[in-house]
Scaffold this active site. Structure first.
Site, short mmCIF file in Angstrom:
data_model
loop_
_atom_site.label_atom_id
_atom_site.label_comp_id
_atom_site.label_asym_id
_atom_site.label_seq_id
_atom_site.Cartn_x
_atom_site.Cartn_y
_atom_site.Cartn_z
CD GLU A 12 -2.81 -1.28 2.39
OE1 GLU A 12 -3.91 -1.85 2.29
OE2 GLU A 12 -2.38 -0.83 3.47
N GLY A 78 -12.47 -3.70 2.15
CA GLY A 78 -13.55 -4.55 1.67
C GLY A 78 -14.75 -3.71 1.31
CG MET A 158 -15.98 -7.95 8.55
SD MET A 158 -17.47 -6.98 8.37
CE MET A 158 -17.37 -5.98 9.85
CG MET A 179 -8.80 -4.56 9.55
SD MET A 179 -7.86 -6.11 9.49
CE MET A 179 -7.47 -6.35 11.22
CD GLU A 180 -5.23 -0.86 8.89
OE1 GLU A 180 -4.94 -2.02 9.18
OE2 GLU A 180 -5.83 -0.54 7.81
CG ASP A 203 -11.77 -7.94 0.33
OD1 ASP A 203 -12.56 -8.26 1.23
OD2 ASP A 203 -10.86 -7.09 0.50
#
Length: 243
Positions: A12, A78, A158, A179-180, A203
């Protein structure tokens, strides 16, 4: 202005690090901060690691030690918007925690004490991201769709249907999950620093496997990195308006 750029994983931030000029690196608290210029804009890039605590710590150091004027969180997510596909982009209109529940004490779902339920990005950064997306769509040779929407954060990848169903029930307008972002936003709020979260979809939450995530991470990283470059160009020589 000096931009702070945070990504959780090496893919990233790798593209942006490779493009740095006048680069130098500083080690601090287990993180490597890469200082330099991207197309004439002063930046500091850091790979935070995955998860809320790692992201918040990296953000606090980035702001306090390197005196960045604003923070851009880039990377993958996601997708929760059925109209989006892998490679499409979500720019934060707000950021919330999906794994916080203090409703028993009168707080909104996702809200921590002494904090808002939703962390709001700076309007100028969102506007610059939108213009950067227009450029990306013109140069990428493909139809990249982008939306501005709710991004939620939690320490969960997830894949379980029950997790997806709970998130959809609690946050029906959610466009993406990662997640951040909310942890970065909370640190920015505490340190009075503007932010925006930009995520390219690797995704579709609840429908794709970790294998698919890894397969499409490179696509997401390319799109989000180019968007950051476009965004820096939009902000070059400008000063952010008062929040």
């Amino acid at each position: 202005m000096k931009a702070g750029i945070i990504g959780a994983m090496e893919p990233e931030v790798a593209i942006l690090k490779e493009k740095l000029t006048d680069a130098k690196s500083t080690e601090h608290a287990g993180y490597t901060f890469h200082q330099g210029q991207l197309d004439g804009s002063d930046v500091v890039i850091v790979q935070s690691g995955i998860g809320k605590v790692a992201a918040a710590l990296a953000t606090a150091i980035l702001i306090d030690r390197f005196q960045v004027d604003y923070v851009v969180n880039t990377g993958s997510a996601g997708g929760f918007d059925a109209s989006l596909k892998v490679g499409d982009i979500v720019v934060s209109s707000e950021v919330r925690y999906h794994d916080v529940d203090l409703t028993a004490f009168g707080y909104e779902i996702g809200q921590l004490p002494a904090n808002p339920a939703a962390f709001m990005p700076h309007d100028d950064l969102v506007a610059a991201a939108k213009k950067g997306i227009e450029q990306l769509s013109q140069t990428a040779g493909e139809n990249i769709k982008a939306v501005t929407g709710l991004i939620t954060t939690g320490d969960t990848f997830m894949t379980k249907e029950e997790d997806v169903a709970k998130a959809r029930a609690n946050f029906p307008t959610m466009a993406a999950v990662e997640m951040e972002g909310a942890a970065i936003a909370q640190a920015c709020l505490q340190l009075k620093t503007p932010f925006v979260v930009i995520r390219s979809l690797s995704d579709i939450a609840g429908k794709e496997s970790p294998h698919t995530f890894e397969e499409y991470l490179e696509t997401a990283a390319v799109n989000s990195s180019q968007l950051v470059l476009n965004m820096l160009g939009q902000l070059k020589g400008k000063v952010l308006s008062a929040a």
